[in-house]
Write a protein that holds these residues in place. Sequence first.
Motif, PDB file in Angstrom:
ATOM      1  N   ASP A 177     -11.826  -5.101  -8.967  1.00  7.91           N
ATOM      2  CA  ASP A 177     -11.872  -6.529  -9.207  1.00  7.91           C
ATOM      3  C   ASP A 177     -12.016  -6.811 -10.667  1.00  7.91           C
ATOM      4  N   SER A 219       0.769  -1.253   0.040  1.00  8.82           N
ATOM      5  CA  SER A 219       0.032  -0.064   0.038  1.00  8.82           C
ATOM      6  C   SER A 219       0.948   1.266   0.049  1.00  8.82           C
ATOM      7  N   SER A 258     -15.619 -10.916  -7.691  1.00 11.80           N
ATOM      8  CA  SER A 258     -14.391 -11.303  -6.950  1.00 11.80           C
ATOM      9  C   SER A 258     -13.791 -12.578  -7.702  1.00 11.80           C
ATOM     10  N   ASN A 284      -3.766  -9.498  -6.016  1.00  8.58           N
ATOM     11  CA  ASN A 284      -4.514  -9.232  -4.404  1.00  8.58           C
ATOM     12  C   ASN A 284      -4.580  -7.690  -3.897  1.00  8.58           C
ATOM     13  N   HIS A 285      -3.591  -7.072  -4.276  1.00  6.10           N
ATOM     14  CA  HIS A 285      -3.570  -5.630  -3.932  1.00  6.10           C
ATOM     15  C   HIS A 285      -4.665  -4.805  -4.861  1.00  6.10           C
ATOM     16  N   LYS A 338      -7.309  -6.317  -5.959  1.00  8.59           N
ATOM     17  CA  LYS A 338      -8.751  -6.635  -5.738  1.00  8.59           C
ATOM     18  C   LYS A 338      -9.397  -5.916  -4.445  1.00  8.59           C
ATOM     19  N   ARG A 339      -8.378  -5.483  -3.788  1.00  5.00           N
ATOM     20  CA  ARG A 339      -8.895  -4.694  -2.629  1.00  5.00           C
ATOM     21  C   ARG A 339      -9.248  -3.088  -2.531  1.00  5.00           C
TER      22      ARG A 339
END
Length: 669
Positions: free
Chosen positions: A453, A413, A669, A444-445, A447-448
């Motif tokens: 997504d 982040s 997702s 993964n980063h 998707k947050r």
Amino acid sequence: MELNPDLQEKKIFLIEGLKRTYKGQYDAIQPLPYIKDRLYCVDKVFVEGGVEVCLAPELTPGTRGSWERLDSYKSIYTDFRFKSKRRIIQGEPGYGKSTLTLQLAYDWCNEVSDSPMNNVEILILLRLRQLGSVKSLYRAIKSFLLFHEPRVSKHDIEKIIHSCSSVHIILDGYDEYPGRDSNDNDDVHRIIKMELFTDFDVSLTTRYLPECLTEEKKRAKLTGFDDKARDEYIGKTVVGNNDEAVAEIKQRLYENSILADICQVPLIFVMFAHMAHDQRDFMKFKSVTQFFKHMIRCFYDHLKQKFKDNRSNKFYIHEMEHHELDKIAFEGLNKKNQQLSWIKTGFRQRVGPEPYDQYISIGILVEEDEVSNDSIGNNVSFTTMVRFYHKLFCEWYAAHHLVTLVKNAHDLSDMLRFLDPFDLQYLFRFACGLDPDAGKKLINHLKRLSGGDTFAILCILEQTGDVNDIMDSVKELCSRTANIKRGDSALLQRSTTQLLEIASKHNIPISCVDLDDCSPRVDESGLNLILQSGLSLCIMRSLQKLEIYDRNRRLTNKEVAAILSYSSQCTSLKELRFQLYDLPVTIPVGSIPSSLKSRNVKVWNRIDLVTNRRLNLQTGQWQASRDDEERQPTSYVTTSHYNQPAANRPTPDDAAQERTGSRKKCTVS
């Protein structure tokens, strides 16, 4: 103001000098950066892509105002609705902003009769990235446009310009201007804000809308190449009047459907078209990363063929090892205000003289003179700056350094806080394609992130090159309504359209596509639905339901017929719904495709919150209807970065809730 004989003569020198400078610029268009000896006049390569204008500004943040497509770039200057002394032409990197300015310069120099520049007495075209600390327009004209004309001074330029009846100033590349968004009261900002040269016409090109501009300024936007523009470029520049060769290059693009998005960028498509024509064994690509890697290899292969000696080994080393170049590119992008050009001396020292000279020879890097900060008075000195041939090349090399950092990082982040995937989508896609382990962390980063997504699915495809690896995610996307909204970022719209195309080609049922204030139109081929953003939706044979929402647009019979024709080719379609459109009272029966009739496709028009009409496919008449099917609820997949409903769209609290049911929004997702 009438000039004395001496200034009148200098005016002739000034105009001739400007035309000499512009000719040197517009005669040196280089479609392939690594082939230095293949130069074109801009008039031989210029092809009009999509152009739209903003007729009403945004009312609230996140909305897009009222935009309308123009038939030609000339309409920016001739359409009465766009009449203004200040015009802004926006476009993403590589969309042809600078090429358009050179075409306008060509028109002026050659007195092209149907050009808006034909009646302009003096045209001033300045590339803002070169200005450095120059605050005076007259000094900039002398330094960059009339440096070879000793008979005209800076003071002469000022007197001559103010004597002219018609002057047009083009300021190219505000987003690369060293003084952009500053509080400096230089001539550039004074001109833009109508504090200087209020009677002159001024056009400003930029990637983004400058903070200093007010909503009164007229705005146009370049939206890239559609199928028609790509066909025209191939025929005009690459193969000439050879229909078979045109079809062959187009076939190679269709075979590489994953490149459809990146080839909407005119600069990239131009390189693709020339490479596809020159290489008989042009390969198929499974990812954008694979294509870009091949393109860089072509750059080096061309240089190696020139030097068939021991230097080829050094070429190979520098092709494979470019760590310092990667780091510089990453540093330039990973800051609040991106740095896209560097002083040559420091840059060359960091990467090394030999690699630097190769990057310049190959065309990956480009040198350009800029007025030096230590220039005093009339003593102008220049600093040589260096930049990547295109921002995508900067993202390519930065991605290599990003991979190294991500593999060794625990928390992404903070490290990625200035790297916005909605601005630097290919940086992330390249990184995912270059290294599987780093790709997993980045995905993964993503998707947050809000709205990340859908983009993450494309990054998975980039990572593996195998469509089977994303099929579960694509099926999930298509099981609900895929909503493409006008306020969505270009990245999110592109991600969604590409995934829908993948689903259609693999016969995955697409439950519903909802085009929300996108003002779609069908292109001349009848095979693509073009959104107002310039993106396109191909014929989706597995699509079951299409909803088109637009509160303010009126459709003609011709436009309705085109949409019906497009819809008839979506062979699984069961329902077509126009939401709050102003449609013709009667649809000519001859324009209703027989396949819609034989499949009994339901065509609806909702004209207000409570009234629906269904089209009688046999008579072309709209008939009032309260079909029970209208009460069925619909689940939604939204691609919005802001996760907000479009402006003025009815919500579940409206009186229509009883008829339409609640709309549940969820992300893939």
